[in-house]
Design a protein around this motif. Structure first.
Motif, PDB file in Angstrom:
ATOM      1  N   THR A 118       0.832  -1.205   0.000  1.00 17.99           N
ATOM      2  CA  THR A 118       0.000   0.000   0.000  1.00 17.99           C
ATOM      3  C   THR A 118       0.862   1.250   0.000  1.00 17.99           C
ATOM      4  OG1 THR A 118      -1.732  -1.196   1.196  1.00 17.99           O
ATOM      5  CG2 THR A 118      -1.854   1.196   1.209  1.00 17.99           C
TER       6      THR A 118
ATOM      7  N   ALA B   1       1.161   4.315  -2.755  1.00 19.86           N
ATOM      8  CA  ALA B   1       0.983   5.716  -2.361  1.00 19.86           C
ATOM      9  C   ALA B   1       2.177   6.562  -2.776  1.00 19.86           C
ATOM     10  CB  ALA B   1       0.757   5.808  -0.857  1.00 19.86           C
TER      11      ALA B   1
ATOM     12  N   THR C  33      -6.229   1.921  -0.572  1.00 17.93           N
ATOM     13  CA  THR C  33      -5.856   3.334  -0.480  1.00 17.93           C
ATOM     14  C   THR C  33      -6.971   4.186  -1.071  1.00 17.93           C
ATOM     15  OG1 THR C  33      -3.561   2.669  -0.864  1.00 17.93           O
ATOM     16  CG2 THR C  33      -4.068   5.016  -1.060  1.00 17.93           C
TER      17      THR C  33
END
Length: 363
Positions: A121, A125, A162
């Motif tokens: 994740t 990002a 996300t």
């Protein structure tokens, strides 16, 4: 507790969904009232708003997407929805366990198994920080970061775990078939504000305002969340309670003329209405018989996660529809009486210009 008939539940739902009479409210107000509108195919919410908002034009929604007042992202039931930006910021964190659960299914774990979920994740990002990328580019960069693993699946998991939003060019009117050519960016970058979780009770209240009276299983089916019984039972003191024809307990907000008026007359006539594919009217309850029979449900939801466009007669699904080669094609599930046929034809004729179609025909 009073027992509400099937027609009473039907009329209450149609009224709260702005389907008994088109509303003069603004598009953000309607979207806010409905909490979100399913947007797997970006064009369908436009049709849903046409049936609900007096004088609606596609530009009214497109400009909201461009101004970032409305966003398209994974939300309820881990599927793509349109929501007002402020609601998205508050409700996406509440619904995150649903998206995490989907991201943990075998479809994703067969590719990401053995990876640290937090690290994956965070990698997504970092790739997206401060910029917008096509999904395929995000997939390519993740595949470089994790050699030997399918980037498309990794990108899909990152998008679930996300808060990402889709840029407007793939969510504006006329972009049929573009759902796979999507560009994504981090929600906090796009909106210029962080996620601010709302309490689960707020989501329940908002649901009841647009879909009530309803039971615990209905709220869970609509949202994808589980274990809401304790949340709703803790709210019992503020909620009205009823039973449906099967004896199941239903909940509703207290009477308020602005937000939750008296339940409408079950015998009140309602107009013919055309609904888009995936309309939340058909997906907002575990027990959907208040708007579609079990037999018709099999026709409208034939499998492969499809929900066909439908039309309502006397408040209930009576058939499906499609547009091909400039013709709006109607498929009634049962014979229409003469007056019903006239009413369906009149509403279909009103829909033609919006769809850019020229003719109405029965399949």
């Amino acid at each position: 507790m009073s027992v509400l008939s099937l027609r009473a539940l039907n009329r209450a739902l149609l009224h709260r969904q702005f389907l008994t009479e088109r509303t003069g409210r603004t598009v953000p107000q309607v979207l806010g009232h409905l909490v979100a509108m399913q947007a797997q195919e970006p064009n369908w919410p436009y049709v849903g708003l046409w049936s609900r908002v007096d004088g609606f034009t596609p530009a009214q929604l497109s400009v909201l997407l461009e101004e970032r007042t409305v966003v398209r992202s994974a939300l309820l039931r881990s599927t793509q929805h349109l929501a007002v930006a402020g609601d998205f910021r508050r409700f996406r964190p509440v619904l995150q366990p649903v998206l995490d659960r989907t991201a943990s299914t075998s479809y994703f774990r067969r590719v990401s198994g053995g990876l640290d979920t937090g690290a994956l994740t965070a990698a997504g990002a970092r790739i997206l920080a401060g910029r917008t990328l096509p999904r395929r580019e995000l997939a390519r960069l993740l595949a470089l970061r994790y050699p030997g693993r399918e980037g498309k699946i990794l990108a899909g998991e990152v998008e679930l775990r996300t808060p990402l939003v889709h840029t407007p060019e793939t969510a504006t009117w006329g972009r049929w078939g573009t759902r796979n050519a999507v560009s994504v960016t981090r929600a906090e970058d796009w909106l210029g504000a962080p996620m601010t979780p709302a309490p689960a009770q707020e989501l329940v209240r908002r649901y009841l305002a647009a879909y009530g009276p309803a039971g615990v299983m209905d709220v869970q089916a609509w949202s994808g969340l589980t274990r809401l019984r304790e949340v709703i039972h803790a709210m019992r003191g503020e909620l009205r309670r009823y039973r449906d024809p099967e004896g199941r307990e239903l909940y509703d907000l207290p009477f308020d003329q602005e937000t939750t008026p008296e339940l409408p007359d079950p015998g009140a006539p309602v107009p013919v209405r055309f609904l888009p594919a995936f309309d939340n009217l058909l997906l907002g309850h575990a027990d959907r018989t208040r708007v579609i029979s079990d037999a018709d449900r099999k026709r409208v939801m034939p499998g492969a996660a499809m929900v066909l466009p439908t039309f309502l007669v006397d408040g209930f699904v009576h058939g499906s529809w499609s547009v091909k080669d400039g013709t709006l094609r109607l498929v009634p599930f049962r014979p229409l009486r003469a007056a019903e046929r006239d009413a369906v034809a009149e509403e279909a004729e009103r829909l033609l210009p919006f769809l850019g179609a020229a003719n109405v025909a029965y399949a």
